[in-house]
Scaffold this motif. Structure first.
Motif, PDB file in Angstrom:
ATOM      1  N   VAL A 122       0.865  -1.177   0.000  1.00  0.00           N
ATOM      2  CA  VAL A 122       0.000   0.000   0.000  1.00  0.00           C
ATOM      3  C   VAL A 122       0.904   1.231   0.000  1.00  0.00           C
ATOM      4  N   PRO A 123       0.955   1.985  -1.097  1.00  0.00           N
ATOM      5  CA  PRO A 123       1.903   3.090  -1.213  1.00  0.00           C
ATOM      6  C   PRO A 123       1.410   4.355  -0.524  1.00  0.00           C
ATOM      7  N   GLY A 124       2.310   5.333  -0.437  1.00  0.00           N
ATOM      8  CA  GLY A 124       2.002   6.576   0.253  1.00  0.00           C
ATOM      9  C   GLY A 124       1.666   7.725  -0.669  1.00  0.00           C
ATOM     10  N   SER A 125       1.843   8.922  -0.146  1.00  0.00           N
ATOM     11  CA  SER A 125       1.410  10.132  -0.827  1.00  0.00           C
ATOM     12  C   SER A 125       2.117  10.332  -2.161  1.00  0.00           C
ATOM     13  N   ASP A 126       1.384  10.980  -3.070  1.00  0.00           N
ATOM     14  CA  ASP A 126       1.899  11.372  -4.371  1.00  0.00           C
ATOM     15  C   ASP A 126       2.262  10.183  -5.257  1.00  0.00           C
ATOM     16  N   THR A 127       1.658   9.032  -5.001  1.00  0.00           N
ATOM     17  CA  THR A 127       1.809   7.892  -5.894  1.00  0.00           C
ATOM     18  C   THR A 127       0.674   7.932  -6.905  1.00  0.00           C
ATOM     19  N   SER A 128       1.015   7.848  -8.168  1.00  0.00           N
ATOM     20  CA  SER A 128       0.028   7.934  -9.238  1.00  0.00           C
ATOM     21  C   SER A 128       0.549   7.139 -10.429  1.00  0.00           C
ATOM     22  N   LEU A 129      -0.207   7.144 -11.515  1.00  0.00           N
ATOM     23  CA  LEU A 129       0.261   6.448 -12.712  1.00  0.00           C
ATOM     24  C   LEU A 129       1.575   7.029 -13.211  1.00  0.00           C
ATOM     25  N   ASP A 130       1.749   8.338 -13.063  1.00  0.00           N
ATOM     26  CA  ASP A 130       2.985   8.955 -13.536  1.00  0.00           C
ATOM     27  C   ASP A 130       4.201   8.482 -12.754  1.00  0.00           C
ATOM     28  N   LYS A 131       4.008   8.027 -11.522  1.00  0.00           N
ATOM     29  CA  LYS A 131       5.117   7.572 -10.688  1.00  0.00           C
ATOM     30  C   LYS A 131       4.962   6.102 -10.315  1.00  0.00           C
ATOM     31  N   TYR A 132       4.179   5.392 -11.102  1.00  0.00           N
ATOM     32  CA  TYR A 132       3.890   4.000 -10.796  1.00  0.00           C
ATOM     33  C   TYR A 132       5.135   3.119 -10.844  1.00  0.00           C
ATOM     34  N   LEU A 134       7.954   3.489  -9.543  1.00  0.00           N
ATOM     35  CA  LEU A 134       8.595   3.360  -8.236  1.00  0.00           C
ATOM     36  C   LEU A 134       7.929   2.252  -7.422  1.00  0.00           C
ATOM     37  N   LEU A 135       6.599   2.227  -7.444  1.00  0.00           N
ATOM     38  CA  LEU A 135       5.869   1.182  -6.737  1.00  0.00           C
ATOM     39  C   LEU A 135       6.138  -0.178  -7.362  1.00  0.00           C
ATOM     40  N   ARG A 136       6.129  -0.233  -8.675  1.00  0.00           N
ATOM     41  CA  ARG A 136       6.360  -1.499  -9.377  1.00  0.00           C
ATOM     42  C   ARG A 136       7.758  -2.052  -9.083  1.00  0.00           C
ATOM     43  N   GLY A 138       9.627  -1.613  -6.426  1.00  0.00           N
ATOM     44  CA  GLY A 138       9.657  -2.171  -5.072  1.00  0.00           C
ATOM     45  C   GLY A 138       8.954  -3.512  -4.997  1.00  0.00           C
ATOM     46  N   ALA A 139       7.818  -3.640  -5.699  1.00  0.00           N
ATOM     47  CA  ALA A 139       7.089  -4.907  -5.690  1.00  0.00           C
ATOM     48  C   ALA A 139       7.907  -6.023  -6.340  1.00  0.00           C
ATOM     49  N   LEU A 140       8.568  -5.715  -7.430  1.00  0.00           N
ATOM     50  CA  LEU A 140       9.404  -6.710  -8.094  1.00  0.00           C
ATOM     51  C   LEU A 140      10.535  -7.183  -7.186  1.00  0.00           C
ATOM     52  N   ARG A 141      11.198  -6.237  -6.525  1.00  0.00           N
ATOM     53  CA  ARG A 141      12.325  -6.603  -5.654  1.00  0.00           C
ATOM     54  C   ARG A 141      11.850  -7.422  -4.458  1.00  0.00           C
ATOM     55  N   LEU A 142      10.703  -7.079  -3.902  1.00  0.00           N
ATOM     56  CA  LEU A 142      10.200  -7.842  -2.766  1.00  0.00           C
ATOM     57  C   LEU A 142       9.825  -9.256  -3.186  1.00  0.00           C
ATOM     58  N   GLN A 143       9.185  -9.408  -4.329  1.00  0.00           N
ATOM     59  CA  GLN A 143       8.811 -10.745  -4.762  1.00  0.00           C
ATOM     60  C   GLN A 143      10.047 -11.608  -5.018  1.00  0.00           C
ATOM     61  N   GLN A 144      11.076 -10.999  -5.571  1.00  0.00           N
ATOM     62  CA  GLN A 144      12.322 -11.735  -5.782  1.00  0.00           C
ATOM     63  C   GLN A 144      12.938 -12.164  -4.455  1.00  0.00           C
ATOM     64  N   ALA A 145      12.844 -11.286  -3.443  1.00  0.00           N
ATOM     65  CA  ALA A 145      13.388 -11.624  -2.128  1.00  0.00           C
ATOM     66  C   ALA A 145      12.575 -12.723  -1.446  1.00  0.00           C
ATOM     67  N   LEU A 291      12.657  -0.790   0.179  1.00  0.00           N
ATOM     68  CA  LEU A 291      12.671  -1.946  -0.721  1.00  0.00           C
ATOM     69  C   LEU A 291      13.817  -1.841  -1.723  1.00  0.00           C
ATOM     70  N   LYS A 292      14.854  -1.167  -1.344  1.00  0.00           N
ATOM     71  CA  LYS A 292      16.040  -1.038  -2.192  1.00  0.00           C
ATOM     72  C   LYS A 292      16.741  -2.383  -2.305  1.00  0.00           C
ATOM     73  N   ALA A 293      17.211  -2.709  -3.490  1.00  0.00           N
ATOM     74  CA  ALA A 293      17.854  -3.999  -3.734  1.00  0.00           C
ATOM     75  C   ALA A 293      19.025  -4.214  -2.787  1.00  0.00           C
ATOM     76  N   GLY A 294      19.093  -5.392  -2.186  1.00  0.00           N
ATOM     77  CA  GLY A 294      20.194  -5.757  -1.318  1.00  0.00           C
ATOM     78  C   GLY A 294      20.213  -5.081   0.027  1.00  0.00           C
ATOM     79  N   SER A 295      19.156  -4.376   0.393  1.00  0.00           N
ATOM     80  CA  SER A 295      19.159  -3.596   1.632  1.00  0.00           C
ATOM     81  C   SER A 295      18.718  -4.430   2.826  1.00  0.00           C
ATOM     82  N   LEU A 296      19.112  -3.963   4.008  1.00  0.00           N
ATOM     83  CA  LEU A 296      18.698  -4.611   5.254  1.00  0.00           C
ATOM     84  C   LEU A 296      17.181  -4.592   5.428  1.00  0.00           C
ATOM     85  N   PRO A 297      16.500  -3.461   5.208  1.00  0.00           N
ATOM     86  CA  PRO A 297      15.046  -3.500   5.398  1.00  0.00           C
ATOM     87  C   PRO A 297      14.340  -4.450   4.436  1.00  0.00           C
TER      88      PRO A 297
END
Length: 317
Positions: A122-132, A134-136, A138-145, A291-297
């Motif tokens: 569930v993304p935060g403020s100012d997320t829209s199709l124009d900035k989609y 960024l959300l995508r 993060g989702a790809l990296r999480l699924q890979q993890a 959700l940065k690649a290779g990050s601790l979080p």
């Protein structure tokens, strides 16, 4: 003589500071709502996450995206049309799409029919199709993890607050979004009754999750970069889910005051031990680095969703 303007000035300056913070430091004006899009046809409820049922939903969403692409092209917005053309690609899997008013999109990553663990982002403020993107990403990296037998759903299912606006300082948009999030989680749970579902909520998205939480049937509620949930204690969420929070040391949201005048702000600090949430180490990144690649979080979030304990520090290479 009493200076009656001083409190008003302090309140105005404080509101301006919080608005610039909570809305996130993203440059560029929001333009999504200015691009027209057609009203999508209603989708059939997903009663089972079988390949056949999902194929029908994906096809209906692809039709909606292509219709929005044609309207954007007719409007002269080549950039939006090209972006929508890519979203309508055969490898993309959307459960729903609505290009109006900034855009709504629910996209699946991973093998949903075979998934034993599912994360809903569930993304935060100012997320829209124009900035989609960024959300995508993060989702790809999480699924890979998460690996095999997992799925991630990017849930851009609400009208997010715009950049530097009062709507980013109050739960109004979250109250609008909460029924849709509850309905989606119920639908997903009915279609995948044996899967463990987690909500991963970022920034203002955590406010949405907080408003939707009472009675929500999920295993874990994971909150990152949260300005607060409008409650004073995790128990006030009235959810059976295990509530986890993480905040990176470089996240500016830590500087957001919690108690504001005129109904602004979101209450207790989740990092406070008195709030009652479980804590996971989130590294030293910034507000958009969870959700940065290779990050601790990212590693810890994947571990929590998988039912494992998070690590408290980076393991030695």
């Amino acid at each position: 003589m009493i200076d009656v303007k001083a409190p008003l000035l302090r309140r105005t300056l404080l509101a301006a500071f919080i608005s610039a913070s909570v809305a996130a430091p993203v440059t560029g004006a929001t333009r999504s709502a200015a691009v027209p899009a057609p009203t999508p046809a209603p989708v059939t409820p997903l009663r089972a996450a079988t390949p056949e049922a999902l194929a029908a939903r994906y096809a209906a969403s692809r039709d909606a995206i292509r219709a929005a692409e044609r309207m954007a092209a007719d409007h002269g917005d080549r950039w939006r049309a090209a972006m929508l053309r890519a979203m309508a690609g055969p490898e993309r899997r959307f459960l729903s799409f609505d290009g109006r008013d900034g855009g709504r999109a629910i996209e699946v990553f991973g093998d949903l029919p075979a998934a034993e663990k599912i994360a809903v982002l569930v993304p935060g403020s100012d997320t829209s199709l124009d900035k989609y993107g960024l959300l995508r990403g993060g989702a790809l990296r999480l699924q890979q993890a998460l690996g095999e037998r997992s799925a991630v759903v990017a849930w851009l299912g609400y009208r997010t607050p715009t950049l530097v606006s009062l709507s980013a300082l109050t739960p109004g948009r979250a109250d609008e979004a909460a029924p849709a999030l509850r309905a989606f989680v119920r639908e997903l749970g009915a279609a995948k009754p044996a899967a463990r579902i987690s909500l991963l909520c970022h920034s203002y998205g955590s406010v949405v999750c907080g408003r939707a939480a009472p009675g929500l049937d999920v295993d874990r509620l994971i909150l990152t970069g949260s300005p607060g949930l409008t409650v004073e204690h995790a128990a006030d969420l009235r959810t059976r889910a295990a509530v986890w929070e993480g905040r990176a040391s470089g996240d500016w949201v830590a500087r957001v005051p919690r108690a504001l005048l005129a109904g602004l702000g979101f209450g207790a600090d989740l990092v406070s031990p008195g709030f009652g949430a479980r804590h996971f180490a989130a590294g030293d990144g910034g507000h958009s680095d969870y959700l940065k690649a290779g990050s601790l979080p990212l590693d810890n979030i994947a571990r929590i969703i998988s039912g494992q304990d998070p690590v408290e520090a980076r393991r030695a290479a």
